[in-house]
Design an enzyme around this catalytic site. Structure first.
Site, short mmCIF file in Angstrom:
data_model
loop_
_atom_site.label_atom_id
_atom_site.label_comp_id
_atom_site.label_asym_id
_atom_site.label_seq_id
_atom_site.Cartn_x
_atom_site.Cartn_y
_atom_site.Cartn_z
N HIS A 298 7.05 -26.78 0.69
CA HIS A 298 6.32 -27.85 0.02
C HIS A 298 5.19 -27.30 -0.82
O HIS A 298 4.23 -28.00 -1.14
CB HIS A 298 5.80 -28.84 1.07
CG HIS A 298 6.91 -29.47 1.83
ND1 HIS A 298 7.48 -30.67 1.47
CD2 HIS A 298 7.61 -29.04 2.92
CE1 HIS A 298 8.47 -30.97 2.31
NE2 HIS A 298 8.56 -29.98 3.19
N LYS B 219 -13.27 2.10 -1.63
CA LYS B 219 -14.15 2.45 -0.51
C LYS B 219 -15.32 3.28 -1.03
O LYS B 219 -16.48 3.04 -0.71
CB LYS B 219 -13.40 3.28 0.55
CG LYS B 219 -12.49 2.51 1.47
CD LYS B 219 -11.95 3.42 2.59
CE LYS B 219 -11.00 2.71 3.54
NZ LYS B 219 -10.50 3.54 4.63
N GLU C 277 0.82 -1.21 0.00
CA GLU C 277 0.00 0.00 0.00
C GLU C 277 0.86 1.27 0.00
O GLU C 277 0.44 2.31 -0.48
CB GLU C 277 -0.92 -0.02 1.24
CG GLU C 277 -2.33 0.43 0.93
CD GLU C 277 -3.30 0.21 2.08
OE1 GLU C 277 -4.10 -0.73 1.97
OE2 GLU C 277 -3.25 0.94 3.08
O1 PA5 Z 1 -2.99 1.98 5.80
C1 PA5 Z 1 -4.10 2.47 5.72
O2 PA5 Z 1 -4.31 3.68 5.89
C2 PA5 Z 1 -5.31 1.60 5.42
O3 PA5 Z 1 -4.98 0.30 5.13
C3 PA5 Z 1 -6.25 1.62 6.61
O4 PA5 Z 1 -5.59 1.13 7.75
C4 PA5 Z 1 -7.51 0.80 6.36
O5 PA5 Z 1 -8.13 1.18 5.17
C5 PA5 Z 1 -8.50 0.99 7.52
O6 PA5 Z 1 -8.74 2.34 7.69
P1 PA5 Z 1 -9.32 2.93 9.02
O7 PA5 Z 1 -8.34 2.70 10.13
O8 PA5 Z 1 -9.51 4.38 8.74
O9 PA5 Z 1 -10.61 2.24 9.29
#
Ligand code: PA5
Length: 478
Positions: free
Chosen positions: A333, A447, A304
């Site tokens: 394996h 989202k 990410e």
């Molecule tokens: O790294 C990030 O910002 C995302 O992966 C969030 O952690 C994830 O989308 C969850 O978001 P939130 O903590 O706002 O619910």
């Protein structure tokens, strides 16, 4: 009483080590291996990345760099809250997703008994632990089959305070709690969220939930060392002071301006070269069940943070390296055949443990079968380490880039070090690639599309966009 992590000698004995011999041409061959000259060519860029991080640490989205230093009061509050929960609750359930779930899962697996929930409560000495990071209805029902909500504390974790998955779980659970407990329902929810943004903080104020805050400059995937991860860890009886001490220790190492003494910087440089040579896959392969979900946590962090369409100047770059989780020896394996003989598009990271927390001797038997008997008298510790060395060797002779991060043992200190190490390596890598490490427009788009599909107000345009997408053709479905 003095803590072991206050002792310099002990801390030094717990230092992680990066062995990158098998990234070099001397070991992995000229075709694939890197030369010192190549590394020196990117050294300047790596040092610039270090300077940039040094200058901007603690600012903007780099709030996470200060977490090992600035949480004394919060840690005290977390420990006091955790102590109460450990005495009173039978279950502790995290409701969260992505960066609000993967860290707690990784730390739970690393630092608790591997069958923690199955232990008798007198041995566990704390509540059973669950992290619900999906909206699969079967899973929600399954959870409710094994817990009584009246005996459970739910930690709702969401930085944005508006993630549909987490808010869905919250709605279901809080409704159930109110049905069972009326006004006392609020005592079973702890909100971990932004102090000033999103819906969860509004709800927390209206409903009077106990609240912990995710600092503004700490993004989801960099949040394990703030209350997101610290509260669940403390509830599990983990020494969170030791985890933060490990992170602090690693921070000092990662700020070292001598390139060859800074493992996170060196490794960022090595991965940078690898990416530029088309090594598009990063395999994370711990040889310890305890570290299995550190690999999951790493996958989110690496994917990410670096997987971006555009660079900081808006040029289309489609950057990133696909992280893959693999578990030693289990996946020897399953996946190692591909890693040894498939495309030359991977870098493999082994996570090795010098000293496992347990030793198991392989029992005597099968005296008449030499092919089995040779195992007798050895330990499982010897076997797993031999298999890791053997896999490393098999990959290296096949000219496959690999390197190993050694943990002297798995404990709160080394886990703090390891998580912080990967965060810093990711930050360096993002700088070197010239991308915004801290945004996630690809996730946001998904989202928003979900909001539109479920008719959320304000997302009508997105709904139109989705509705005008070409209809699927029956001929391509069979
Ligand atoms: O790294 C990030 O910002 C995302 O992966 C969030 O952690 C994830 O989308 C969850 O978001 P939130 O903590 O706002 O619910």
């Amino acid at each position: 009483m003095a803590k072991r992590y206050q002792n310099r000698e002990w801390k030094n004995s717990m230092r992680l080590r990066l062995d990158y011999n098998n990234m070099m041409s001397e070991f992995v061959g000229k075709n694939e291996g890197f030369t010192t000259k190549e590394i020196n060519q990117v050294k300047g860029k790596a040092l610039e990345a270090l300077d940039k991080i040094k200058q901007s640490r603690g600012k903007g989205w780099l709030g996470w760099t200060e977490l090992p230093y600035n949480q004394a009061e919060i840690v005290a509050d977390i420990n006091a809250t955790a102590k109460k929960i450990r005495k009173t609750a039978k279950n502790f359930v995290v409701l969260g997703i992505g960066g609000s779930a993967l860290g707690p899962i990784a730390v739970f697996q690393a630092l608790c008994h591997l069958h923690y929930n199955d232990l008798p409560s007198r041995v566990r000495k704390g509540p059973k632990f669950y992290v619900e990071d999906n909206v699969d209805p079967e899973r929600m029902k399954a959870l409710l089959d094994v817990i009584n909500v009246e005996e459970t504390v739910f930690n709702v974790i969401t930085k944005s305070g508006s993630t549909s998955e987490t808010m869905t779980q919250y709605l279901i659970i809080y409704d159930l709690l109110k049905q069972k407990l009326g006004d006392k329902a609020k005592e079973h929810i702890i909100a971990t969220t932004s102090a000033n943004a999103g819906n969860l903080i509004k709800l927390a104020k209206t409903e009077d939930f106990k609240t912990f805050y995710i600092p503004d400059g700490v993004g989801g995937r960099f949040s394990e060392l703030c209350p997101v991860g610290l509260l669940p860890a403390a509830v599990l009886g983990i020494d969170i002071g030791e985890m933060l001490a490990g992170a602090q220790y690693m921070d000092k190492i990662c700020m070292n301006g001598t390139f060859v003494k800074n493992p996170a910087l060196i490794n960022a440089a090595l991965q940078y070269i690898a990416i530029n040579k088309g090594k598009n896959v990063s395999v994370m392969m711990p040889y310890a069940d305890g570290l299995k979900f550190v690999a999951d946590w790493y996958c989110q962090l690496w994917a990410e943070s670096l997987g971006k369409e555009v660079d900081l100047n808006g040029n289309r770059v489609n950057a990133g390296q696909t992280p893959v989780k693999s578990l030693g020896v289990t996946d020897q394996h399953s996946q190692v055949q591909l890693y040894t003989e498939g495309p030359f598009d991977k870098v493999i990271t082994f996570l090795a443990v010098d000293k496992y927390r347990e030793e198991v001797v392989i029992s005597n038997g099968c005296e008449d079968i030499p092919d089995v008997h040779f195992l007798c008298g050895h330990t499982m510790n010897e076997l797993i380490s031999a298999e890791r060395s053997a896999t490393e060797y098999a990959l290296t002779v096949k000219e496959r880039l690999n390197h190993t991060i050694y943990l002297p043992e798995i404990n709160a200190f080394t886990i703090g070090e390891l998580l912080y190490y990967f965060e810093m390596q990711t930050a360096f890598e993002g700088e070197m690639l010239g991308v915004d490490t801290y945004n996630q427009p690809g996730v946001e788009n998904g989202k928003n599309a979900t909001y539109a599909l479920l008719g959320r107000k304000g997302y009508e345009k997105k709904a139109e966009e989705l509705n005008s997408a070409p209809a699927k053709k029956a001929e391509f479905i069979c």
